[in-house]
Design a protein around this motif. Structure first.
Motif, PDB file in Angstrom:
ATOM      1  N   UNK A  44       0.820  -1.208   0.000  1.00  0.00           N
ATOM      2  CA  UNK A  44       0.000   0.000   0.000  1.00  0.00           C
ATOM      3  C   UNK A  44       0.858   1.263   0.000  1.00  0.00           C
ATOM      4  N   UNK A  45       1.953   1.224   0.753  1.00  0.00           N
ATOM      5  CA  UNK A  45       2.855   2.381   0.783  1.00  0.00           C
ATOM      6  C   UNK A  45       3.437   2.630  -0.603  1.00  0.00           C
ATOM      7  N   UNK A  46       3.795   1.550  -1.304  1.00  0.00           N
ATOM      8  CA  UNK A  46       4.337   1.689  -2.657  1.00  0.00           C
ATOM      9  C   UNK A  46       3.311   2.335  -3.584  1.00  0.00           C
ATOM     10  N   UNK A  47       2.060   1.900  -3.489  1.00  0.00           N
ATOM     11  CA  UNK A  47       1.007   2.496  -4.320  1.00  0.00           C
ATOM     12  C   UNK A  47       0.774   3.955  -3.960  1.00  0.00           C
ATOM     13  N   UNK A  48       0.831   4.283  -2.689  1.00  0.00           N
ATOM     14  CA  UNK A  48       0.609   5.669  -2.260  1.00  0.00           C
ATOM     15  C   UNK A  48       1.726   6.586  -2.758  1.00  0.00           C
ATOM     16  N   UNK A  55       0.104  12.481 -10.314  1.00  0.00           N
ATOM     17  CA  UNK A  55      -1.150  13.222 -10.357  1.00  0.00           C
ATOM     18  C   UNK A  55      -2.232  12.692  -9.454  1.00  0.00           C
ATOM     19  N   UNK A  56      -1.831  12.089  -8.322  1.00  0.00           N
ATOM     20  CA  UNK A  56      -2.787  11.538  -7.356  1.00  0.00           C
ATOM     21  C   UNK A  56      -3.692  10.474  -7.970  1.00  0.00           C
ATOM     22  N   UNK A  57      -3.122   9.712  -8.896  1.00  0.00           N
ATOM     23  CA  UNK A  57      -3.850   8.607  -9.519  1.00  0.00           C
ATOM     24  C   UNK A  57      -3.078   7.308  -9.305  1.00  0.00           C
ATOM     25  N   UNK A  58      -3.791   6.276  -8.898  1.00  0.00           N
ATOM     26  CA  UNK A  58      -3.177   4.960  -8.801  1.00  0.00           C
ATOM     27  C   UNK A  58      -2.911   4.434 -10.214  1.00  0.00           C
ATOM     28  N   UNK A  79      -1.366  -7.643 -12.725  1.00  0.00           N
ATOM     29  CA  UNK A  79       0.086  -7.801 -12.613  1.00  0.00           C
ATOM     30  C   UNK A  79       0.834  -6.558 -13.074  1.00  0.00           C
ATOM     31  N   UNK A  80       0.405  -5.943 -14.177  1.00  0.00           N
ATOM     32  CA  UNK A  80       1.108  -4.762 -14.678  1.00  0.00           C
ATOM     33  C   UNK A  80       1.012  -3.591 -13.702  1.00  0.00           C
ATOM     34  N   UNK A  81      -0.061  -3.530 -12.930  1.00  0.00           N
ATOM     35  CA  UNK A  81      -0.170  -2.464 -11.916  1.00  0.00           C
ATOM     36  C   UNK A  81       0.827  -2.688 -10.794  1.00  0.00           C
ATOM     37  N   UNK A  82       0.998  -3.952 -10.372  1.00  0.00           N
ATOM     38  CA  UNK A  82       2.018  -4.247  -9.366  1.00  0.00           C
ATOM     39  C   UNK A  82       3.412  -3.966  -9.934  1.00  0.00           C
ATOM     40  N   UNK A  88       8.998   1.444  -6.230  1.00  0.00           N
ATOM     41  CA  UNK A  88       8.644   1.829  -4.863  1.00  0.00           C
ATOM     42  C   UNK A  88       8.629   0.636  -3.914  1.00  0.00           C
ATOM     43  N   UNK A  89       8.783  -0.570  -4.456  1.00  0.00           N
ATOM     44  CA  UNK A  89       8.818  -1.776  -3.630  1.00  0.00           C
ATOM     45  C   UNK A  89      10.256  -2.232  -3.445  1.00  0.00           C
ATOM     46  N   UNK A  90      10.531  -2.770  -2.294  1.00  0.00           N
ATOM     47  CA  UNK A  90      11.896  -3.222  -2.021  1.00  0.00           C
ATOM     48  C   UNK A  90      12.177  -4.600  -2.598  1.00  0.00           C
TER      49      UNK A  90
END
Length: 219
Positions: A44-48, A55-58, A79-82, A88-90
Motif C-alpha cells: 500500500x505504501x508503494x502504491x501511495x 497526479x494523485x492517480x493509482x 500484474x502490470x499495476x504491481x 517503490x517496492x523493495x
C-alpha cells in the motif's frame, strides 16, 4: 496420595499440556498473520508513493503508455499495476502471503506473473474514497465457490466469504464442544491502512466501501 488425588493431578497435567500445545501451535500462525499484514502495508505504501508522483492517480487509473496498468486491469489482469510500482517496492517477496502455499515469489519484477502474487487489486480505488478497498488476500469465495482469476464485481451487497486454505484459527464455542475452524484475511484500503478481517466483518467492510460496486482483479 489417594487414587482420587492421583486422578485429579493427572487431569490437571493433561489440561495444562493441552493449553501449552495450543499456545505453541498458535505462535507460527501469529507470526504469519503479522508478516502478511506487514506485506500489505508495504504494498500500500508503494502504491501511495506512486500515486503522489503521478497526479494523485493509482496505476489502475493511468494508461500503460504513461507507465500505469489501466488497460490490463480492465481486462482482469492486475500484474502490470504491481509491476508499475516496482521502483517503490523493495522486493517481490512482499507480494506473496506467507500462508499462501500456491504462490512463490518472483526473482525479479520482469518475471512477475499470477503465480507470484497472493493479493487482489481494486480497479476502482481512489484517494477520494479512503475507505474503499485497495487490495487484500485473494482467497475469496461466493456461494461456496472460489472467486476465479479475472475482474470481479464486488458489489456492496455481495455475499462474499474467505475461502479455506490460508489464514485460519480454531476455537471451541464451548468447553465441551469440538474445535471449530474460522477463516479470515487481510484487506488494504485506499488510505493506506490494513486490517485483519474476520468472517463476520468481511461483509460489513464490503458494504461500507463508499461505492455500490468495487471491481477487483484476482491474479
Amino acid at each position: 496420595m489417594t487414587a482420587f488425588e492421583v486422578l485429579v493431578v493427572v487431569v490437571c497435567v493433561f489440561f495444562l499440556a493441552a493449553i501449552l500445545l495450543a499456545m505453541l501451535s498458535a505462535a507460527p500462525r501469529r507470526r504469519s498473520r503479522i508478516n502478511c499484514v506487514s506485506n500489505l502495508k508495504q504494498v500500500n505504501l508503494a502504491f501511495r508513493i506512486w500515486e503522489g508522483d503521478n497526479g494523485n492517480q493509482y496505476p489502475m487509473r493511468v494508461s500503460a503508455t504513461n507507465g500505469g496498468g489501466m488497460e490490463p486491469i480492465e481486462m482482469g489482469n492486475p500484474i502490470d499495476c504491481f509491476r508499475a510500482v516496482s521502483n517503490e517496492m523493495s522486493t517481490t517477496k512482499i507480494l506473496v502471503c506467507p500462508d499462501d502455499p500456491a504462490r512463490t515469489f518472483a526473482t525479479n519484477f520482469d518475471d512477475l506473473n499470477s503465480l507470484h502474487v497472493s493479493y487482489f487489486l481494486s480497479a476502482d480505488a481512489s484517494e477520494d474514497h479512503p475507505n474503499m478497498v485497495l487490495d487484500g488476500d485473494d482467497n475469496l469465495e461466493m456461494n461456496g465457490s472460489p472467486v476465479k482469476s479475472g475482474l470481479f464485481d464486488l458489489s456492496s451487497n455481495a455475499l462474499v466469504e474467505w475461502a479455506p486454505g490460508r489464514h485460519s484459527f480454531a476455537y471451541r464455542p464451548h468447553f465441551w464442544s469440538f474445535p471449530k475452524t474460522v477463516y479470515w484475511g487481510n484487506i488494504g484500503f485506499a488510505d493506506g491502512s490494513v486490517e485483519p478481517v474476520g468472517p463476520s466483518q468481511l461483509q460489513n467492510q464490503v458494504s461500507s466501501m463508499g461505492q455500490a460496486t468495487n471491481r477487483i482483479a484476482i491474479p
